[in-house]
Design a protein around this motif. Structure first.
Motif, PDB file in Angstrom:
ATOM      1  N   ALA A 216       0.831  -1.261   0.026  1.00 28.28           N
ATOM      2  CA  ALA A 216      -0.027   0.078  -0.081  1.00 28.28           C
ATOM      3  C   ALA A 216       0.946   1.295  -0.029  1.00 28.28           C
ATOM      4  CB  ALA A 216      -1.035  -0.026   1.042  1.00 28.28           C
ATOM      5  N   TYR A 217       2.086   1.236   0.731  1.00 25.39           N
ATOM      6  CA  TYR A 217       2.895   2.186   0.652  1.00 25.39           C
ATOM      7  C   TYR A 217       3.508   2.544  -0.511  1.00 25.39           C
ATOM      8  CZ  TYR A 217       6.744   5.324   1.800  1.00 25.39           C
ATOM      9  OH  TYR A 217       7.616   6.522   1.734  1.00 25.39           O
TER      10      TYR A 217
ATOM     11  N   LEU B 144       2.314   1.658  -3.546  1.00 24.16           N
ATOM     12  CA  LEU B 144       1.343   1.994  -4.448  1.00 24.16           C
ATOM     13  C   LEU B 144       0.867   3.435  -4.249  1.00 24.16           C
ATOM     14  CD1 LEU B 144      -0.666   0.992  -6.781  1.00 24.16           C
ATOM     15  CD2 LEU B 144      -2.296   0.486  -4.814  1.00 24.16           C
ATOM     16  N   CYS B 145       0.935   3.912  -3.096  1.00 27.58           N
ATOM     17  CA  CYS B 145       0.137   4.994  -2.730  1.00 27.58           C
ATOM     18  C   CYS B 145       1.243   6.224  -2.715  1.00 27.58           C
ATOM     19  CB  CYS B 145      -0.660   5.315  -1.512  1.00 27.58           C
ATOM     20  SG  CYS B 145      -1.925   4.153  -1.465  1.00 27.58           S
ATOM     21  N   LEU B 146       2.371   6.158  -2.725  1.00 28.31           N
ATOM     22  CA  LEU B 146       3.333   7.121  -2.441  1.00 28.31           C
ATOM     23  C   LEU B 146       4.214   6.749  -3.456  1.00 28.31           C
ATOM     24  CD1 LEU B 146       3.546   7.604   1.453  1.00 28.31           C
ATOM     25  CD2 LEU B 146       2.253   8.772  -0.317  1.00 28.31           C
TER      26      LEU B 146
ATOM     27  N   THR C 141       0.124  12.550  -3.813  1.00 28.02           N
ATOM     28  CA  THR C 141      -1.108  13.283  -3.962  1.00 28.02           C
ATOM     29  C   THR C 141      -1.845  13.067  -2.744  1.00 28.02           C
ATOM     30  OG1 THR C 141      -2.223  11.199  -4.724  1.00 28.02           O
ATOM     31  CG2 THR C 141      -1.323  12.947  -6.308  1.00 28.02           C
TER      32      THR C 141
ATOM     33  N   VAL D  84      -5.064  12.243  -2.406  1.00 25.74           N
ATOM     34  CA  VAL D  84      -5.752  10.990  -2.639  1.00 25.74           C
ATOM     35  C   VAL D  84      -4.825   9.847  -2.309  1.00 25.74           C
ATOM     36  CG1 VAL D  84      -7.051   9.214  -4.246  1.00 25.74           C
ATOM     37  CG2 VAL D  84      -7.292  11.698  -4.439  1.00 25.74           C
ATOM     38  N   GLY D  85      -3.690   9.782  -2.721  1.00 25.40           N
ATOM     39  CA  GLY D  85      -2.841   8.460  -2.218  1.00 25.40           C
ATOM     40  C   GLY D  85      -2.595   8.469  -0.655  1.00 25.40           C
ATOM     41  N   VAL D  86      -2.379   9.664  -0.268  1.00 24.44           N
ATOM     42  CA  VAL D  86      -1.888   9.619   1.286  1.00 24.44           C
ATOM     43  C   VAL D  86      -3.346   8.991   1.979  1.00 24.44           C
ATOM     44  CG1 VAL D  86      -1.834  11.175   3.251  1.00 24.44           C
ATOM     45  CG2 VAL D  86      -0.180  11.535   1.288  1.00 24.44           C
TER      46      VAL D  86
ATOM     47  N   PHE E 190      -5.682   7.053   0.709  1.00 19.28           N
ATOM     48  CA  PHE E 190      -5.823   5.646   0.475  1.00 19.28           C
ATOM     49  C   PHE E 190      -4.964   4.909   1.412  1.00 19.28           C
ATOM     50  CE2 PHE E 190      -5.147   1.739  -1.825  1.00 19.28           C
ATOM     51  CZ  PHE E 190      -6.383   1.276  -1.704  1.00 19.28           C
ATOM     52  N   LEU E 191      -3.733   5.525   1.715  1.00 17.87           N
ATOM     53  CA  LEU E 191      -2.626   4.711   2.396  1.00 17.87           C
ATOM     54  C   LEU E 191      -3.326   4.802   3.867  1.00 17.87           C
ATOM     55  CD1 LEU E 191       0.200   3.239   3.049  1.00 17.87           C
ATOM     56  CD2 LEU E 191       0.825   5.682   2.960  1.00 17.87           C
TER      57      LEU E 191
ATOM     58  N   THR F 245      -6.055   2.320   4.310  1.00 23.49           N
ATOM     59  CA  THR F 245      -5.512   0.789   4.435  1.00 23.49           C
ATOM     60  C   THR F 245      -4.742   0.413   5.470  1.00 23.49           C
ATOM     61  OG1 THR F 245      -5.158   1.135   1.819  1.00 23.49           O
ATOM     62  CG2 THR F 245      -4.192  -0.821   2.977  1.00 23.49           C
TER      63      THR F 245
END
Length: 153
Positions: free
Chosen positions: A31-32, A34-36, A57, A59-61, A63-64, A67
């Motif tokens: 997840a890390y 993928l998101c960052l 972004t 959104v990425g932060v 979502f991380l 998760t």
């Protein structure tokens, strides 16, 4: 299948227990990653521009964070309280440390402070989510027992 996933870790055989724990740590690390994005250096938006951009972004932060909180709640509910910190918070903190260490530059003197702050933030969130999920452990068992008594099939 669902019954196997939602069973206390202490009632499972040790290979299954460790496989689930390794899967949780891999999910947190994945997840890390993928998101960052790995390269966290700021870039100029155009040649000669004074504004900088970063691939991270909101959104990425978010979502991380979602998760990691869900993983922390799962392990906090079904495992001992120390495991969520080790399985959910440690992989992203380690990857963040490696990422920040890999990019020496003019802003590199602040990376230990940033890493420490975000590691504490992740660890606190994981412990809170695990503690809240652990508080519902007894209520879930009571509801399951009541359902079993009312519907024996």
């Amino acid at each position: 299948m669902t019954e196997k996933l939602f069973r206390p870790m202490r009632t499972r055989p040790w290979p299954e227990r460790w496989l689930i724990r390794l899967l949780g740590a891999a999910l947190a690390a994945g997840a890390y990653l993928l998101c960052l994005p790995w390269d966290l250096r700021n870039r100029a938006t155009a040649a000669g521009a004074t504004e900088e951009t970063t691939p991270v972004t909101v959104v990425g932060v978010l979502f991380l964070a979602l998760t990691l909180l869900l993983l922390a709640a799962y392990f906090g509910h079904w495992d001992d309280l120390g495991w969520p910190l080790l399985l959910v918070a440690a992989p992203p903190a380690t990857l963040m440390h490696v990422s920040l260490r890999a990019h020496p530059g003019p802003d590199a003197s602040l990376w230990p402070l940033a890493w420490g702050f975000f590691t504490l933030l992740i660890a606190a969130g994981v412990l809170v989510a695990a503690g809240v999920a652990r508080a519902f452990r007894g209520e879930w068992a009571k509801e399951k027992e009541e359902l079993t008594l009312t519907n024996p099939l």
